[in-house]
Design an enzyme around this catalytic site. Structure first.
Site, mmCIF file in Angstrom:
data_model
loop_
_atom_site.group_PDB
_atom_site.id
_atom_site.type_symbol
_atom_site.label_atom_id
_atom_site.label_comp_id
_atom_site.label_asym_id
_atom_site.label_seq_id
_atom_site.Cartn_x
_atom_site.Cartn_y
_atom_site.Cartn_z
ATOM 1 N N HIS A 50 -11.840 7.615 -16.913
ATOM 2 C CA HIS A 50 -12.408 6.294 -16.697
ATOM 3 C C HIS A 50 -13.934 6.402 -16.728
ATOM 4 C CE1 HIS A 50 -11.976 7.830 -12.430
ATOM 5 N NE2 HIS A 50 -13.248 7.497 -12.463
HETATM 6 P P1 TYD Z 1 -9.054 7.570 -9.292
HETATM 7 O O1 TYD Z 1 -10.516 7.341 -9.154
HETATM 8 O O2 TYD Z 1 -8.343 6.869 -10.405
HETATM 9 O O3 TYD Z 1 -8.764 9.151 -9.395
HETATM 10 P P2 TYD Z 1 -9.114 10.234 -10.517
HETATM 11 O O4 TYD Z 1 -10.220 9.703 -11.351
HETATM 12 O O5 TYD Z 1 -9.507 11.444 -9.741
HETATM 13 O O6 TYD Z 1 -7.912 10.513 -11.328
HETATM 14 O O7 TYD Z 1 -8.378 7.251 -7.906
HETATM 15 C C1 TYD Z 1 -7.004 7.489 -7.654
HETATM 16 C C2 TYD Z 1 -6.491 6.403 -6.746
HETATM 17 O O8 TYD Z 1 -7.196 6.420 -5.510
HETATM 18 C C3 TYD Z 1 -6.707 4.999 -7.324
HETATM 19 O O9 TYD Z 1 -5.563 4.230 -7.015
HETATM 20 C C4 TYD Z 1 -7.905 4.468 -6.591
HETATM 21 C C5 TYD Z 1 -7.838 5.180 -5.246
HETATM 22 N N1 TYD Z 1 -9.174 5.440 -4.676
HETATM 23 C C6 TYD Z 1 -9.564 4.779 -3.523
HETATM 24 O O10 TYD Z 1 -8.829 3.960 -2.949
HETATM 25 N N2 TYD Z 1 -10.803 5.044 -2.991
HETATM 26 C C7 TYD Z 1 -11.641 5.931 -3.568
HETATM 27 O O11 TYD Z 1 -12.774 6.150 -3.055
HETATM 28 C C8 TYD Z 1 -11.235 6.610 -4.777
HETATM 29 C C9 TYD Z 1 -12.137 7.599 -5.454
HETATM 30 C C10 TYD Z 1 -9.990 6.332 -5.281
#
Ligand code: TYD
Length: 131
Positions: A50
């Site tokens: 992302h």
């Molecule tokens: P995401 O940022 O998509 O993880 P990665 O990039 O490491 O694969 O986050 C995973 C899940 O956690 C998503 O549903 C959003 C949630 N999340 C939060 O609720 N708070 C946060 O600070 C972060 C970073 C993620």
């Protein structure tokens, strides 16, 4: 300008171990509003995929290592985060992916804003259109 923006963190090492310092608006170029860390990742399960519209982040592997791929829509570069004093900036509108986590990897991230799902761009073609 390079896509890779390293931050060499101040590290004080002696026979007792290594102490690494992160200070908002000093070596971290923003006010930190949120800190999160990733643990128990699987070597063959990448994460990220992302970009953020506004969020500024700094990432560092405080233990173990992983490969961070950065992509601004024009160029892609990857870097190994493999030392606790080697941080990287993840600027807004930079697609990022984390790959090849080592078994003991702990990836620490400092963020300039609270969590906001509306700041995410999770679809690569949307990202390319927006940049
Ligand atoms: P995401 O940022 O998509 O993880 P990665 O990039 O490491 O694969 O986050 C995973 C899940 O956690 C998503 O549903 C959003 C949630 N999340 C939060 O609720 N708070 C946060 O600070 C972060 C970073 C993620």
């Amino acid at each position: 300008m390079s896509l890779l923006k390293h931050i060499d963190l101040n590290s004080l090492g002696d026979e007792r171990g290594q102490l690494t310092i992160l200070e908002a608006q000093k070596n971290i170029p923003f006010s930190v509003k949120r800190v999160y860390y990733l643990t128990n990742m699987k070597h063959d399960v990448p994460r990220g995929f992302h970009a953020h519209k506004e969020l500024e982040q700094v990432a560092v592997c405080v233990a173990g290592k992983c490969r961070m791929l950065l992509d601004n829509g024009q160029a892609k570069e990857d870097v190994w985060l493999d030392a606790p004093n080697k941080a990287i900036r993840i600027e807004p509108m930079v697609w990022h992916e984390m790959h090849d986590f080592s078994e003991n990897c702990v990836l620490l991230v400092l963020a300039s804003e609270h969590y906001d799902e509306s700041d995410y761009i999770r679809n690569y073609s949307d990202f390319i259109e927006m940049v």
